[in-house]
Design a protein around this motif. Structure first.
Motif, PDB file in Angstrom:
ATOM      1  N   ARG A  67       5.184  -0.956   4.281  1.00 37.83           N
ATOM      2  CA  ARG A  67       5.325  -2.236   4.991  1.00 37.83           C
ATOM      3  C   ARG A  67       4.502  -3.346   4.350  1.00 37.83           C
ATOM      4  O   ARG A  67       4.680  -4.524   4.698  1.00 37.83           O
ATOM      5  N   VAL A  68       3.605  -2.997   3.450  1.00 38.50           N
ATOM      6  CA  VAL A  68       2.700  -4.013   2.893  1.00 38.50           C
ATOM      7  C   VAL A  68       2.729  -4.068   1.364  1.00 38.50           C
ATOM      8  O   VAL A  68       1.815  -4.610   0.746  1.00 38.50           O
ATOM      9  N   VAL A  69       3.760  -3.504   0.750  1.00 44.50           N
ATOM     10  CA  VAL A  69       3.906  -3.611  -0.705  1.00 44.50           C
ATOM     11  C   VAL A  69       5.230  -4.280  -1.035  1.00 44.50           C
ATOM     12  O   VAL A  69       6.240  -4.069  -0.351  1.00 44.50           O
ATOM     13  N   ASP A  70       5.223  -5.121  -2.065  1.00 43.94           N
ATOM     14  CA  ASP A  70       6.461  -5.753  -2.535  1.00 43.94           C
ATOM     15  C   ASP A  70       7.284  -4.800  -3.383  1.00 43.94           C
ATOM     16  O   ASP A  70       8.509  -4.792  -3.335  1.00 43.94           O
ATOM     17  N   ARG A  95      -6.273  -3.081   3.131  1.00 40.34           N
ATOM     18  CA  ARG A  95      -6.101  -4.518   2.879  1.00 40.34           C
ATOM     19  C   ARG A  95      -7.436  -5.220   2.667  1.00 40.34           C
ATOM     20  O   ARG A  95      -7.540  -6.168   1.885  1.00 40.34           O
ATOM     21  N   THR A 123       0.992  -9.030   1.425  1.00 42.89           N
ATOM     22  CA  THR A 123       1.277  -7.842   0.626  1.00 42.89           C
ATOM     23  C   THR A 123       0.113  -7.531  -0.304  1.00 42.89           C
ATOM     24  O   THR A 123      -0.691  -8.399  -0.649  1.00 42.89           O
TER      25      THR A 123
END
Length: 239
Positions: free
Chosen positions: A27-30, A104, A2
């Protein structure tokens, strides 16, 4: 993995590619609230789309009128300073140029005195962008003595320690990003460069960069720096 940074997306009249990018980011963050969208005066036409952005849990800030990309970035920086202190900021263009893999690649790499720049391949740029970027790159090195491969990239990671200073840099439109680089040089800030795969859709027709007008502003920033050598603090330029 993440993302560690707050993601800041300045947008003006966002289109379908913005929605695709946003879904990928989810899809890639908390914490969806750490995705901050600053709408720069898109007006009622963007109401429905931005309502969907809020439904996803993202933060949406809006300018009632178009003020420029620089103004949108500074609005975002000030918001992050107030609500996410100590977090680096990843700025991402909302027109589909930047993919998750490249986002990323920059995340978490900013240091206290270093910015991270996503560097595009010039040979893959549309002709109108390629020539302008080459000229500005050459002038930047001539004026500052520093070599930056892509001065116009919108994919950047800004260190938390310098956000307050960057939020005070002058400039409201595309000249702001150049002013930040010039101010960073004056403050002794270093640059790390990460190669990225930029996608240009329909010859970059989604870009809000307004040819001659914005190019003049960017070049004007370089000329003013050459004459006055502004900075955001004292220090020697980091190499």
């Amino acid at each position: 993995m993440t993302l560690k940074s707050v993601v800041l997306l300045p947008v003006h009249r966002p289109g379908d590619q913005f929605v695709v990018l946003l879904d990928d980011l989810m899809r890639v963050v908390d914490d969806a609230a750490s995705v901050v969208v600053v709408d720069d005066g898109s007006g009622p036409a963007a109401d429905a789309l931005l309502a969907k952005v809020r439904e996803r849990g993202c933060t949406v800030l809006r300018h009632p009128v178009n003020r420029g990309k620089g103004a949108a970035l500074k609005t975002g920086f000030r918001y992050v300073l107030a609500t996410h202190p100590g977090r680096d900021v990843l700025t991402v263009d909302g027109d589909g140029q930047h993919g998750i893999t490249d986002i990323r690649a920059l995340d978490g790499r900013a240091g206290q005195g270093r910015m991270v720049l996503g560097v595009r391949r010039f040979d893959r740029m549309p002709p109108r962008s390629r020539l302008g970027n080459f000229v500005v790159q050459w002038l930047f090195q001539a004026v500052t003595g520093r070599s930056v491969s892509d001065t116009q990239t919108g994919l950047r990671c800004y260190p938390a320690a310098l956000l307050e200073r960057f939020a005070a840099v002058p400039g409201e439109r595309f000249d702001y990003e150049m002013n930040v680089l010039l101010a960073a040089v004056g403050n002794g800030c270093g640059f790390d460069e990460v190669p990225i795969e930029t996608t240009y859709l329909d010859g970059n027709s989604g870009s809000n960069f307004r040819g001659l007008a914005d190019s003049t502003r960017v070049l004007g920033s370089l000329v003013r720096h050459a004459v006055t050598a502004p900075g955001i603090g004292s220090g020697t330029a980091a190499r």
